[in-house]
Design a protein around this motif. Structure first.
Motif, short mmCIF file in Angstrom:
data_model
loop_
_atom_site.label_atom_id
_atom_site.label_comp_id
_atom_site.label_asym_id
_atom_site.label_seq_id
_atom_site.Cartn_x
_atom_site.Cartn_y
_atom_site.Cartn_z
N TYR A 1 41.26 -11.81 61.83
CA TYR A 1 40.18 -12.39 61.00
C TYR A 1 40.64 -12.50 59.56
CZ TYR A 1 36.84 -10.94 57.34
OH TYR A 1 36.17 -10.76 56.15
N LYS B 1 34.11 -6.58 59.17
CA LYS B 1 35.40 -7.01 59.71
C LYS B 1 35.91 -6.01 60.74
CE LYS B 1 38.40 -5.38 55.88
NZ LYS B 1 39.37 -5.87 54.87
N ASP C 1 39.12 -17.89 60.47
CA ASP C 1 38.27 -17.84 59.27
C ASP C 1 36.84 -17.62 59.73
OD1 ASP C 1 36.92 -18.18 56.92
OD2 ASP C 1 37.70 -20.17 56.48
N GLN D 1 38.89 -14.12 55.55
CA GLN D 1 37.77 -14.75 54.87
C GLN D 1 38.08 -14.76 53.37
OE1 GLN D 1 32.90 -14.17 54.43
NE2 GLN D 1 34.13 -12.55 55.31
N THR E 1 36.01 -12.52 44.05
CA THR E 1 36.45 -13.10 45.32
C THR E 1 37.65 -12.34 45.84
OG1 THR E 1 35.72 -15.27 44.54
CG2 THR E 1 37.14 -15.22 46.48
N GLU F 1 32.92 -16.03 58.63
CA GLU F 1 32.04 -15.56 57.57
C GLU F 1 31.29 -14.32 58.01
OE1 GLU F 1 29.60 -18.98 56.88
OE2 GLU F 1 30.86 -19.65 55.21
N THR F 2 31.04 -13.42 57.05
CA THR F 2 30.23 -12.23 57.30
C THR F 2 29.01 -12.27 56.40
OG1 THR F 2 31.60 -10.99 55.73
CG2 THR F 2 32.18 -10.83 58.07
N ALA G 1 36.21 -14.17 50.60
CA ALA G 1 34.88 -13.56 50.58
C ALA G 1 34.38 -13.29 49.16
CB ALA G 1 34.92 -12.24 51.34
N ARG G 2 33.10 -13.58 48.96
CA ARG G 2 32.45 -13.21 47.70
C ARG G 2 31.95 -11.78 47.82
NH1 ARG G 2 33.52 -15.58 43.30
NH2 ARG G 2 31.42 -15.61 42.42
#
Length: 599
Positions: A212, A201, A162, A214, A233, A164-165, A216-217
């Protein structure tokens, strides 16, 4: 702790014990000197009883009104015979109250907390915190939490990290407008909120992170529909040293695990697969609902010589299509109903909806009823009947126009008829749609566009072939479809600079523009980028389907309106002049106040 139990968790096993529960007054009832209150929290309802023999609590209970927030302490006892509520987890017991504390009073709520109440969207969104108290919305939010927990557990088990980007990034061509954020420290420059973490990613794969994911928003400034929001999301996934089959198998495992854990549903293993070409030909859609057994059948060759230009024109056009859809038992449809379906397909560009009622196949042409029969030869009629598989009592609907219009119109009609006529069979029908075209041509702009995105790998690893024949190039893309809704889309990614440049060349992205927008990615591909692939699932859309809801707004805590407005907070709002000056921004006059000082 202010409570010892959640209301919905108290069962007959707690009889004779003392508990403390907290929540909202859902309903108060006075019965012969005894007051009953249904106390509600996120877990459900519990019945609490106030008896005149407890004068202190009884006097306070008489003052209670709907949505008061209270704390109750009392003894759990079995409900009297004949009063058990089998619809509640706590329906066998009640709480005999010995202590009551009013934690907060409430004015009359602007919404009744009854799921059957017909309330306008404006009120529901303006008072969303009240709407969210409804049992339906409580279930939806809890389901969403279960889904994200199950997804994380499944992907953790499969060895994914997990990660974050960034949220503040730069604009990328994802098919919609970006939300821009002005930079105070670099006047005149702007960040963009990500439409997806796509490029990051891929960079994570170059960096050796291998697997990977996430939750993600993402943000897209586009026109909204029932399944679209400006912020949404997605379950974002990428893996290295995999091909399309690998990534599809991984995500099938995750989705099967999710449905088993959350809904106790067993999905097929493996999911069926269908090419894009087959999906469009048989169902007129790239996301067919396989629960509906209606199909489209091509008949252009049968009507190419017909004295009926509505059919013969598209039949002889390179961009045309003529198709028939058999509706078993559809001959019982009335003219009014057929007119309604004609109006329905007009929304998709169809100029009309030709039909044939099949009354008696043994009588040949005489057993058919339709205003178009006089334009068709006996050979054409016989061919249509045979190819469509028509039987007595059926109705044949026809589409004749450009391929796009026929697919859109008959594809939508197929789904509408399936639901109207009760031809939806089964609960869940997952499907992979594969072998997508790499590009689609925009005749107005006279250019090729990527059907997925510019970083999707072609099916054939030949840069020259891609440049020379983009029309017939297939991609290594795949979409997961569930009950006629696309829930996830992904692809094998381009991982060499030469192939990425070839894709940019076809798309008309100059080397200068490519360097300006994607230079960091192109440079990264030079330093040992591994083969990699990924997918992104729309979490909101997935939860919507699992909840049986009609809109993703039903499964988002604080959604926006169709105009991307937040009725609860009033966003988007005005910036005051001091903020604008600090950012180096000056607004054009629009006839409205440009900014508001201190408001």
């Amino acid at each position: 702790m202010m409570r010892s139990h959640y209301s919905g968790d108290v069962t007959a096993a707690a009889i004779d014990s003392e508990i403390t529960v907290c929540g909202w007054v859902h309903r108060r009832r006075d019965h012969g000197g005894v007051i009953f209150v249904d106390l509600r929290d996120r877990s459900g309802l519990i019945q609490v009883v106030f008896d005149p023999d407890e004068p202190g609590t009884f006097a306070e209970a008489e003052k209670l009104r709907s949505e008061y927030v209270i704390q109750v302490t009392g003894r759990v006892r079995a409900r009297p015979e004949g009063t058990v509520n089998r619809n509640l987890a706590s329906g066998e017991i009640e709480v005999y109250t010995t202590a009551l504390t009013v934690l907060n009073a409430s004015e009359t709520p602007p919404l009744q907390l009854d799921d059957t109440e017909n309330v306008g969207d404006a009120a529901r969104l303006r008072y969303r915190y009240v709407e969210l108290r409804k049992p339906r919305m409580q279930r939806h939010m809890q389901l969403r939490a279960q889904v994200t927990r199950a997804v994380r557990n499944a992907l953790d088990e499969l060895g994914f990290l997990d990660i974050e980007t960034p949220i503040l990034t730069r604009a990328t061509p994802e098919g919609a407008r970006d939300y821009l954020v002005p930079s105070r420290t670099q006047p005149g420059h702007f960040f963009a909120l990500p439409q997806s973490p796509q490029l990051f990613k891929q960079l994570l794969m170059v960096s050796g992170m291998d697997r990977y994911y996430q939750i993600a928003r993402c943000f897209r400034d586009e026109d909204l529909r029932a399944d679209r929001q400006p912020e949404f999301t997605q379950i974002d996934i990428e893996a290295s040293f995999v091909d399309a089959d690998d990534i599809m198998a991984i995500n099938e495992t995750m989705i099967r695990s999710l449905f088993a854990d959350v809904l106790d549903v067993k999905l097929p293993d493996p999911f069926p697969r269908m090419t894009y070409e087959e999906a469009m030909r048989r169902f007129g859609s790239d996301k067919p609902d396989l629960r509906i057994d209606l199909e489209l059948v091509d008949i252009a060759d049968l009507v190419a010589d017909a004295d009926f230009k509505v059919f013969s024109g598209p039949a002889n056009s390179d961009t045309g299509r003529v198709a028939v859809m058999r509706v078993p038992g559809g001959a019982s449809l009335t003219r009014k109903q057929i007119d309604g379906y004609t109006e329905f397909v007009s929304r998709y560009g169809a100029k009309g909806l030709a039909y044939v009622k099949v009354n008696d196949t043994s009588a040949g042409r005489e057993g058919l009823a339709s205003p178009i029969l006089k334009f068709l030869s006996d050979e054409a009629v016989e061919g249509i009947m045979t190819r469509s598989g028509a039987a007595d009592g059926d109705l044949l609907f026809f589409g004749a126009d450009t391929e796009t219009v026929v697919n859109d119109a008959l594809g939508a009609l197929r789904v509408r008829l399936g639901h109207d006529l009760g031809r939806v069979e089964g609960d869940w029908a997952p499907l992979w749609v594969i072998d997508w075209p790499m590009f689609e041509y925009d005749p107005e702009a006279k250019r090729w566009n990527a059907l997925h995105h510019p970083f999707t790998a072609p099916a054939v690893d030949d840069a020259d072939a891609l440049r020379n024949d983009p029309k017939h190039a297939l991609s290594q893309a795949y979409d997961m479809v569930l009950n006629g809704t696309e829930i996830g889309g992904g692809s094998v990614r381009i991982h060499t600079p030469s192939m990425q440049q070839a894709a940019f060349d076809v798309l008309g992205i100059s080397r200068e523009d490519a360097e300006e927008k994607f230079g960091f990615l192109l440079e990264a591909l030079k330093f040992g980028a591994p083969p990699h692939a990924g997918i992104a699932f729309g979490l909101d859309r997935l939860v919507m389907l699992m909840a049986g809801a009609d809109s993703i707004r039903e499964v988002i805590a604080f959604p926006k309106t169709q105009t991307a407005t937040d009725l609860l907070t009033g966003a988007p709002g005005l910036a005051d002049n001091a903020q604008l000056r600090e950012l180096g921004i000056r607004l054009r006059a629009t006839g409205k106040s440009e900014a508001s000082d201190g408001q």
